[in-house]
Design a protein around this motif. Structure first.
Motif, mmCIF file in Angstrom:
data_model
loop_
_atom_site.group_PDB
_atom_site.id
_atom_site.type_symbol
_atom_site.label_atom_id
_atom_site.label_comp_id
_atom_site.label_asym_id
_atom_site.label_seq_id
_atom_site.Cartn_x
_atom_site.Cartn_y
_atom_site.Cartn_z
ATOM 1 N N ALA A 138 11.223 16.709 29.207
ATOM 2 C CA ALA A 138 11.633 15.586 30.580
ATOM 3 C C ALA A 138 10.546 15.404 31.339
ATOM 4 C CB ALA A 138 12.930 16.189 31.125
ATOM 5 N N GLU A 139 9.726 16.445 31.636
ATOM 6 C CA GLU A 139 8.512 16.286 32.632
ATOM 7 C C GLU A 139 7.484 15.557 31.975
ATOM 8 O OE1 GLU A 139 7.397 20.427 33.056
ATOM 9 O OE2 GLU A 139 8.651 20.668 34.804
ATOM 10 N N SER A 140 7.308 15.540 30.503
ATOM 11 C CA SER A 140 6.239 14.887 29.944
ATOM 12 C C SER A 140 6.765 13.308 29.929
ATOM 13 C CB SER A 140 5.977 15.068 28.808
ATOM 14 O OG SER A 140 7.067 15.149 27.850
ATOM 15 N N SER A 141 8.016 13.002 29.966
ATOM 16 C CA SER A 141 8.301 11.641 29.858
ATOM 17 C C SER A 141 8.393 11.063 31.159
ATOM 18 C CB SER A 141 9.859 11.627 28.971
ATOM 19 O OG SER A 141 10.611 12.057 29.710
ATOM 20 N N GLY A 142 8.851 11.643 32.286
ATOM 21 C CA GLY A 142 8.941 11.113 33.715
ATOM 22 C C GLY A 142 9.788 10.412 33.860
ATOM 23 N N ARG A 143 11.200 10.623 33.310
ATOM 24 C CA ARG A 143 12.292 9.880 33.574
ATOM 25 C C ARG A 143 13.339 10.267 34.575
ATOM 26 N NH1 ARG A 143 14.182 6.035 29.785
ATOM 27 N NH2 ARG A 143 12.933 5.786 27.952
ATOM 28 N N ALA A 144 13.017 11.213 34.972
ATOM 29 C CA ALA A 144 13.870 12.075 36.111
ATOM 30 C C ALA A 144 14.143 11.191 37.348
ATOM 31 C CB ALA A 144 13.640 13.405 36.355
ATOM 32 N N GLY A 145 12.942 10.492 37.788
ATOM 33 C CA GLY A 145 12.984 9.758 39.182
ATOM 34 C C GLY A 145 12.845 10.679 40.305
ATOM 35 N N ASN A 146 13.783 10.370 41.307
ATOM 36 C CA ASN A 146 13.576 11.284 42.528
ATOM 37 C C ASN A 146 14.429 12.606 42.238
ATOM 38 O OD1 ASN A 146 12.278 9.101 43.597
ATOM 39 N ND2 ASN A 146 14.192 8.058 44.146
ATOM 40 N N HIS A 147 14.883 12.903 41.268
ATOM 41 C CA HIS A 147 15.756 13.894 41.053
ATOM 42 C C HIS A 147 14.888 15.191 40.501
ATOM 43 C CE1 HIS A 147 19.548 12.028 42.377
ATOM 44 N NE2 HIS A 147 19.058 10.933 41.463
ATOM 45 N N PRO A 148 15.180 16.362 40.648
ATOM 46 C CA PRO A 148 14.554 17.723 39.943
ATOM 47 C C PRO A 148 14.756 17.462 38.552
ATOM 48 C CG PRO A 148 15.712 18.259 41.828
ATOM 49 C CD PRO A 148 16.133 16.940 41.662
ATOM 50 N N ILE A 149 13.599 17.640 37.929
ATOM 51 C CA ILE A 149 13.831 17.748 36.384
ATOM 52 C C ILE A 149 14.789 18.691 35.740
ATOM 53 C CG2 ILE A 149 12.321 17.992 34.213
ATOM 54 C CD1 ILE A 149 11.568 15.371 35.658
ATOM 55 N N SER A 150 14.640 19.686 36.067
ATOM 56 C CA SER A 150 15.626 20.773 35.640
ATOM 57 C C SER A 150 17.051 20.338 35.866
ATOM 58 C CB SER A 150 15.347 22.158 36.278
ATOM 59 O OG SER A 150 15.529 21.939 37.529
ATOM 60 N N ASP A 151 17.485 19.836 37.116
ATOM 61 C CA ASP A 151 18.817 19.304 37.432
ATOM 62 C C ASP A 151 19.047 18.075 36.502
ATOM 63 O OD1 ASP A 151 18.960 21.149 39.381
ATOM 64 O OD2 ASP A 151 18.745 19.598 41.053
ATOM 65 N N VAL A 152 18.369 17.391 36.094
ATOM 66 C CA VAL A 152 18.465 16.045 35.329
ATOM 67 C C VAL A 152 18.989 16.641 33.818
ATOM 68 C CG1 VAL A 152 17.513 13.947 34.115
ATOM 69 C CG2 VAL A 152 17.389 14.429 36.605
ATOM 70 N N VAL A 153 18.072 17.366 33.320
ATOM 71 C CA VAL A 153 18.316 17.816 31.901
ATOM 72 C C VAL A 153 19.497 18.685 31.842
ATOM 73 C CG1 VAL A 153 17.139 19.809 30.425
ATOM 74 C CG2 VAL A 153 15.773 18.164 31.415
ATOM 75 N N HIS A 154 19.584 19.830 33.027
ATOM 76 C CA HIS A 154 21.108 20.390 32.963
ATOM 77 C C HIS A 154 22.115 19.497 32.891
ATOM 78 C CE1 HIS A 154 24.327 22.885 34.539
ATOM 79 N NE2 HIS A 154 23.621 24.025 34.404
ATOM 80 N N ASP A 155 22.294 18.210 33.713
ATOM 81 C CA ASP A 155 23.514 17.440 34.000
ATOM 82 C C ASP A 155 23.383 16.679 32.457
ATOM 83 O OD1 ASP A 155 23.657 18.247 36.337
ATOM 84 O OD2 ASP A 155 23.184 16.314 37.371
ATOM 85 N N SER A 156 22.298 16.336 31.925
ATOM 86 C CA SER A 156 22.426 15.618 30.527
ATOM 87 C C SER A 156 22.972 16.693 29.320
ATOM 88 C CB SER A 156 21.034 15.172 30.278
ATOM 89 O OG SER A 156 20.579 14.287 31.081
ATOM 90 N N LEU A 157 22.550 17.863 29.568
ATOM 91 C CA LEU A 157 22.926 18.803 28.504
ATOM 92 C C LEU A 157 24.557 18.934 28.783
ATOM 93 C CD1 LEU A 157 22.339 20.635 26.007
ATOM 94 C CD2 LEU A 157 21.661 22.534 27.883
ATOM 95 N N PHE A 158 24.819 18.995 29.748
ATOM 96 C CA PHE A 158 26.136 19.464 30.231
ATOM 97 C C PHE A 158 27.240 18.249 29.533
ATOM 98 C CE2 PHE A 158 30.224 18.805 32.758
ATOM 99 C CZ PHE A 158 30.840 20.124 32.641
ATOM 100 N N LYS A 159 26.778 16.992 29.847
ATOM 101 C CA LYS A 159 27.466 15.740 29.221
ATOM 102 C C LYS A 159 27.296 15.805 27.725
ATOM 103 C CE LYS A 159 26.371 12.595 33.126
ATOM 104 N NZ LYS A 159 25.550 11.344 33.249
#
Length: 521
Positions: A138-159
């Motif tokens: 996710a860090e290499s793709s830079g899709r997270a925007g203004n949110h922390p990368i780990s939080d975005v990945v965590h939320d996506s994985l949860f979904k």
């Protein structure tokens, strides 16, 4: 369905295209010879131990091979012996051609969530990844925007876990019980039922044994990337295989190491099976019946424990009507129309209603085979084949001709051609009354025919893949041309190549839909 010869060739082609000749050779050996120890695998492939080890690591990483411990009884009072064997997962290999379908399903279900889509694509491409590796991608793709990368990945994985599109990786080396005998063969008269009542295969037993318990399978657990980093390091340095130092545990997920995640193929195949049921019903009935079936499948989804669920759990009419009214089409339906739709689906008029999904799939399979007969042998052959398929038993030539309105001189020729191509079963009966003569009886042997049709589909898929690879190789210089090229001959050639490539790809998608109908559904 068993693996056919062209099925194996098709699977080997997929592995060759994705991982090269060495990995494909190891995989082919396992497909043809069944589960093998590392020692036997080295012997049969005639590769070096290092080449076999690395190939197994790749195959396990991408969920195409499962290791397991086989316990055998000792001889002359000796203690039981346990060996580590490796089994190729044929179905998972075929699933590699359906990744685009899987992504489309997840995208539709999760509302076009790009972060979820990218995370799923990463798991499909890489096989299995830890939380730390998912965050790095996710860090290499830079899709997270203004949110922390780990939080975005965590939320996506949860979904994705909540939708059952992602699961924890199976146990690295489950133990199977010593007794793996198949049940005794069925009597000849029960062949028609074997299409959906075949004994559980070793692959199915092994997948079930390796799968985590349901409460953990879709649980986030401890997904702290920093904690995983130290655990992963200790796991790599401390865990060794019992046989020839093959370190498989770090690629399969282990209770003492980081949690590894992978795409849950079962859920995607279940969604595609539901879609196939709905499309078949759509071809037979109106939108109201389709809407009722869709509502029932959605309401009973959580209760399905296996992909090939035969009958849905019972629902009351009130529960079905409540589910039907959740969409715009359903809100225009009256209770009487819902009851009529249930009757059209073959549901008895009782307090609770159940849908026979097995019957829908079997009818869709029959329609597919009849369509093949129509296209390949003509309308007369189609009418005779359809008559025999509905009759089920042995029928003499003259009766087939009369019932299907086919000329008596042409009927034997058509039936013989269908028999020669293994679409019909023929039996010769000697008659003594009123005179000595030979009577030919014909019937549709569903189980053997379905296997034959499936093998033909594998063959056709392999040919299409080879043709597509040939076209791309022949025109690879066209792929590097700029889009604003003014050379008219080259532009015309490029358009022709694009049309051919799109036609081949769309044909592969349609053929794979039919292939799943017989192998996966």
């Amino acid at each position: 369905m068993v693996m056919t010869q062209y099925g194996i060739k098709y699977a080997v082609h997929i592995m060759t295209a994705h991982f090269g000749n060495l990995v494909a050779k190891v995989c082919e050996t396992l497909l043809r010879k069944g589960p093998l120890t590392l020692r036997l695998l080295i012997r049969f492939t005639e590769l070096t131990p290092s080449q076999v080890n690395n190939s197994l690591l790749i195959l396990i990483q991408h969920n195409c091979v499962q290791a397991f411990t086989d316990v055998t009884e000792g001889e002359f009072g000796d203690a039981p012996k346990d060996d580590t064997l490796y089994l190729a997962l044929f179905s998972n290999i075929l699933h590699r051609m359906r990744f685009s379908k899987f992504v489309a399903i997840a995208s539709q279900k999760l509302g076009q969530d790009k972060n979820c889509q990218e995370l799923l694509e990463g798991l499909l491409q890489n096989g299995r990844l830890s939380m730390e590796q998912l965050v790095e991608r996710a860090e290499s793709s830079g899709r997270a925007g203004n949110h922390p990368i780990s939080d975005v990945v965590h939320d996506s994985l949860f979904k994705l876990l909540n939708a059952h599109f992602v699961e924890r990786c199976p146990a690295p080396e489950p133990t199977l019980s010593p007794k793996v005998e198949e049940p005794p063969p069925r009597k000849r008269g029960a062949k028609a039922a074997k299409i959906s009542e075949v004994p559980e295969t070793l692959e199915q037993r092994l997948i079930e044994a390796a799968r985590p318990v349901e409460v953990l399978r879709f649980s986030m657990g401890d997904t702290n990337p920093e904690a995983e980093k130290s655990e992963h390091h200790s796991q790599i340095s401390g865990q060794k295989r019992k046989h020839d130092d093959l370190e498989i545990a770090q690629d399969s997920g282990d209770a003492d190491g980081p949690i590894l995640w992978r795409a849950n193929y079962d859920e995607f195949i279940r969604c595609l099976r539901h879609k196939a049921c709905i499309e078949h019903v759509r071809s037979q009935f109106d939108d109201g019946v389709v809407n009722v079936l869709s509502a029932i499948l959605e309401a009973t989804r959580s209760s399905e424990k296996i992909v090939k669920t035969e009958i849905t759990v019972p629902l009351s009419l009130d529960n079905i009507y409540e589910e039907v009214m959740k969409n715009e089409v359903g809100r225009s339906m009256t209770l009487d129309r819902v009851e009529a739709s249930l009757a059209a689906l073959g549901c008895p008029g009782m307090d609770d209603y159940k849908i026979n999904l097995r019957r829908i799939i079997e009818q869709a399979q029959t329609d597919e085979v009849e369509s093949i007969v129509l296209k390949r042998y003509g309308r007369d052959a189609y009418r005779m084949f359809r008559f025999l398929s509905k009759t089920g038993g042995l029928v003499e030539t003259e009766k087939i001709s009369d019932s299907s309105f086919v000329d008596k001189n042409e009927a034997p020729k058509i039936l013989y051609r269908l028999w020669k191509d293994e679409y019909l079963y023929m039996e010769k009966v000697a008659l003594t009354v009123p005179r000595h003569s030979l009577c030919l009886l014909w019937r549709v042997d569903r189980y053997n025919l379905w296997e034959h049709v499936l093998d033909e589909m594998y063959h056709a898929s392999l040919n299409l893949q080879l043709r597509l690879a040939h076209e791309i190789e022949e025109n690879k210089e066209l792929l590097s041309l700029p889009k604003d090229n003014n050379n008219k001959p080259l532009v015309k050639k490029m358009h022709h190549f694009e049309n051919v490539r799109n036609l081949l790809r769309s044909s592969l998608v349609k053929l794979d839909d039919a292939l799943m109908l017989f192998h996966d559904f």
